[in-house]
Write a protein that holds these residues in place. Structure first.
Motif, mmCIF file in Angstrom:
data_model
loop_
_atom_site.group_PDB
_atom_site.id
_atom_site.type_symbol
_atom_site.label_atom_id
_atom_site.label_comp_id
_atom_site.label_asym_id
_atom_site.label_seq_id
_atom_site.Cartn_x
_atom_site.Cartn_y
_atom_site.Cartn_z
ATOM 1 N N ALA A 160 0.822 -1.213 0.000
ATOM 2 C CA ALA A 160 0.000 0.000 0.000
ATOM 3 C C ALA A 160 0.847 1.249 0.000
ATOM 4 O O ALA A 160 0.435 2.292 -0.483
ATOM 5 N N ARG A 161 2.094 1.162 0.489
ATOM 6 C CA ARG A 161 2.909 2.351 0.673
ATOM 7 C C ARG A 161 3.256 3.035 -0.638
ATOM 8 O O ARG A 161 3.457 4.233 -0.697
ATOM 9 N N SER A 162 3.326 2.290 -1.732
ATOM 10 C CA SER A 162 3.688 2.887 -3.008
ATOM 11 C C SER A 162 2.677 3.931 -3.456
ATOM 12 O O SER A 162 2.973 4.758 -4.293
ATOM 13 N N PHE A 163 1.471 3.870 -2.875
ATOM 14 C CA PHE A 163 0.439 4.831 -3.238
ATOM 15 C C PHE A 163 0.256 5.889 -2.157
ATOM 16 O O PHE A 163 -0.566 6.771 -2.286
ATOM 17 N N SER A 164 1.013 5.792 -1.067
ATOM 18 C CA SER A 164 0.753 6.619 0.098
ATOM 19 C C SER A 164 0.921 8.102 -0.174
ATOM 20 O O SER A 164 0.068 8.899 0.213
ATOM 21 N N ILE A 165 2.018 8.485 -0.830
ATOM 22 C CA ILE A 165 2.263 9.904 -1.027
ATOM 23 C C ILE A 165 1.213 10.517 -1.953
ATOM 24 O O ILE A 165 0.693 11.605 -1.693
ATOM 25 N N MET A 166 0.871 9.832 -3.039
ATOM 26 C CA MET A 166 -0.160 10.334 -3.928
ATOM 27 C C MET A 166 -1.490 10.474 -3.190
ATOM 28 O O MET A 166 -2.197 11.469 -3.338
ATOM 29 N N ALA A 205 -4.636 16.013 1.125
ATOM 30 C CA ALA A 205 -4.222 17.347 1.563
ATOM 31 C C ALA A 205 -4.773 18.438 0.661
ATOM 32 O O ALA A 205 -5.069 19.553 1.108
ATOM 33 N N SER A 206 -4.925 18.133 -0.629
ATOM 34 C CA SER A 206 -5.457 19.128 -1.566
ATOM 35 C C SER A 206 -6.963 19.284 -1.433
ATOM 36 O O SER A 206 -7.561 20.169 -2.042
ATOM 37 N N LYS A 207 -7.569 18.370 -0.625
ATOM 38 C CA LYS A 207 -9.019 18.443 -0.389
ATOM 39 C C LYS A 207 -9.288 18.832 1.051
ATOM 40 O O LYS A 207 -10.138 18.243 1.723
ATOM 41 N N ALA A 208 -8.564 19.806 1.527
ATOM 42 C CA ALA A 208 -8.723 20.236 2.909
ATOM 43 C C ALA A 208 -10.149 20.729 3.155
ATOM 44 O O ALA A 208 -10.854 21.138 2.237
ATOM 45 N N GLU A 209 -10.560 20.679 4.438
ATOM 46 C CA GLU A 209 -11.929 21.063 4.775
ATOM 47 C C GLU A 209 -12.226 22.505 4.407
ATOM 48 O O GLU A 209 -13.372 22.871 4.152
ATOM 49 N N THR A 210 -11.203 23.338 4.396
ATOM 50 C CA THR A 210 -11.413 24.753 4.077
ATOM 51 C C THR A 210 -11.619 24.975 2.580
ATOM 52 O O THR A 210 -12.039 26.050 2.169
ATOM 53 N N ASN A 221 -12.065 26.814 -4.205
ATOM 54 C CA ASN A 221 -12.134 28.046 -3.418
ATOM 55 C C ASN A 221 -11.314 27.904 -2.138
ATOM 56 O O ASN A 221 -11.351 26.850 -1.492
ATOM 57 N N HIS A 222 -10.570 28.947 -1.801
ATOM 58 C CA HIS A 222 -9.805 29.019 -0.546
ATOM 59 C C HIS A 222 -8.653 28.024 -0.492
ATOM 60 O O HIS A 222 -8.259 27.581 0.585
ATOM 61 N N ALA A 223 -8.087 27.642 -1.613
ATOM 62 C CA ALA A 223 -6.931 26.738 -1.624
ATOM 63 C C ALA A 223 -5.668 27.514 -1.270
ATOM 64 O O ALA A 223 -5.453 28.637 -1.740
ATOM 65 N N THR A 224 -4.802 26.912 -0.444
ATOM 66 C CA THR A 224 -3.530 27.537 -0.101
ATOM 67 C C THR A 224 -2.538 27.328 -1.246
ATOM 68 O O THR A 224 -2.779 26.539 -2.158
ATOM 69 N N SER A 225 -1.405 28.019 -1.169
ATOM 70 C CA SER A 225 -0.392 27.877 -2.218
ATOM 71 C C SER A 225 0.140 26.445 -2.279
ATOM 72 O O SER A 225 0.401 25.919 -3.366
ATOM 73 N N ASP A 226 0.294 25.791 -1.111
ATOM 74 C CA ASP A 226 0.757 24.394 -1.097
ATOM 75 C C ASP A 226 -0.275 23.475 -1.728
ATOM 76 O O ASP A 226 0.067 22.550 -2.471
ATOM 77 N N GLU A 227 -1.548 23.701 -1.442
ATOM 78 C CA GLU A 227 -2.616 22.884 -2.022
ATOM 79 C C GLU A 227 -2.685 23.074 -3.537
ATOM 80 O O GLU A 227 -2.892 22.118 -4.290
ATOM 81 N N GLU A 228 -2.484 24.315 -3.971
ATOM 82 C CA GLU A 228 -2.461 24.582 -5.408
ATOM 83 C C GLU A 228 -1.309 23.841 -6.076
ATOM 84 O O GLU A 228 -1.465 23.263 -7.159
ATOM 85 N N GLU A 229 -0.149 23.851 -5.414
ATOM 86 C CA GLU A 229 1.016 23.181 -5.990
ATOM 87 C C GLU A 229 0.821 21.669 -6.045
ATOM 88 O O GLU A 229 1.212 21.012 -7.009
ATOM 89 N N MET A 230 0.195 21.111 -5.013
ATOM 90 C CA MET A 230 -0.072 19.677 -5.005
ATOM 91 C C MET A 230 -1.006 19.294 -6.151
ATOM 92 O O MET A 230 -0.810 18.277 -6.823
ATOM 93 N N LEU A 231 -2.025 20.114 -6.399
ATOM 94 C CA LEU A 231 -2.939 19.849 -7.509
ATOM 95 C C LEU A 231 -2.205 19.913 -8.837
ATOM 96 O O LEU A 231 -2.424 19.083 -9.724
ATOM 97 N N LEU A 247 8.026 20.162 -0.913
ATOM 98 C CA LEU A 247 6.642 19.890 -0.523
ATOM 99 C C LEU A 247 6.520 18.673 0.387
ATOM 100 O O LEU A 247 5.759 18.697 1.371
ATOM 101 N N ILE A 248 7.252 17.602 0.105
ATOM 102 C CA ILE A 248 7.119 16.369 0.879
ATOM 103 C C ILE A 248 7.499 16.560 2.354
ATOM 104 O O ILE A 248 6.809 16.027 3.233
#
Length: 282
Positions: free
Chosen positions: A27-33, A39-44, A132-142, A168-169
């Motif tokens: 399962a770990r090979s998929f963990s970071i993705m 993380a890119s789907k944060a509650e905010t 809406n309301h994505a942070t710069s890190d969330e934008e970069e992850m997307l 980022l990691i």
């Protein structure tokens, strides 16, 4: 419980532990993705889906992925009657020149812009997921997630992607308490070996800007770029001069430069001998 039963129980437990360990490894090979996706789907972050005008979209200056095969994509969009896969954008503050900033779908957006410019106005509206309301890190992850899986990346794109991931990691590791070394996790994400990550890092951190531009244009390959990146800045500038003179840079140019360099220790010996041969003056 008999000694035999106790031994059998230990064996069963060991088998289960090995199976669980194997399951975690698989399962770990998929963990970071997966973690980046979560993380890119944060509650905010909220999102809507609607069609927006291509003229309301600001190109993303952080996008380093190359916009290639646009003509082929235009033909596909035209034949299908429009874009079939949503692009991803984020809202910009009120008063800005554009309403949205592009996060994913740069090639599709450019293809539609060119189609409209060619007179096909029906392609002005493009389906989009609006974050809406994505942070710069969330934008970069997307940006990284959507582009890394869509097509085979060039070596240049992989180098720049590495430079983004190495920053980022560690943030994700701290946030979610992820075990493992950064380079190992990054290798999993990029599906390459850790030694390959080392090559990307040498090029990304040491190759002179003008040579990086040649690398981006595929005028020098990754093997030559890596060897050049290990040279001093002075020697790299010499190779830039060779390119300016000849209009190209080859493995032979690199070898000639290396062959002209003194063997380690030779410079000191020659310097000592030259000093000893200088006649003394009274």
């Amino acid at each position: 419980m008999s000694i035999l039963q106790d031994a059998e129980l230990r064996e069963v437990m060991q088998n289960w532990q090995q199976r669980l360990k194997g399951d975690r490894t698989m399962a770990r090979s998929f963990s970071i993705m997966d973690i980046m996706s979560d993380a890119s789907k944060a509650e905010t972050v909220t999102e809507t889906v609607e069609k927006i005008s291509i003229w309301d979209i600001q190109p993303n200056q952080d996008n380093f992925y190359q916009l290639c095969n646009i003509e082929q994509l235009k033909s596909s969009i035209y034949a299908m009657g429009g874009v079939q896969q949503n692009i991803v954008v984020t809202n910009l503050p009120a008063g800005e020149k554009f309403k949205y900033k592009l996060l994913a779908g740069h090639r599709r957006t450019l293809a539609c812009v060119e189609l409209v410019q060619e007179g096909h106005k029906e392609f002005e509206l493009i389906p989009a997921v609006i974050k809406n309301h994505a942070t710069s890190d969330e934008e970069e992850m997307l940006l990284l997630m959507t582009n890394s899986t869509q097509r085979e990346l060039s070596d240049y794109e992989k180098v720049i992607q590495h430079m983004k991931l190495k920053k980022l990691i560690p943030k994700l590791k701290r946030r979610d308490n992820i075990p493992g070394k950064v380079r190992s996790l990054e290798a999993e994400f990029m599906n390459v070996s850790q030694s390959q990550i080392g090559i990307y890092n040498t090029i990304g951190t040491r190759l002179e800007a003008d040579l990086m531009e040649l690398f981006a244009k595929d005028e020098i390959g990754i093997s030559l770029a890596y060897e050049i990146a290990k040279l001093s800045s002075v020697d790299q500038i010499k190779l830039i001069d060779v390119y300016l003179q000849n209009g190209r840079l080859t493995d032979e140019d690199y070898k000639q430069l290396i062959n002209k360099k003194p063997i380690e220790g030779q410079l000191k010996i020659d310097t000592i001998e030259s000093k000893e041969n200088v006649p003394e003056t009274s």
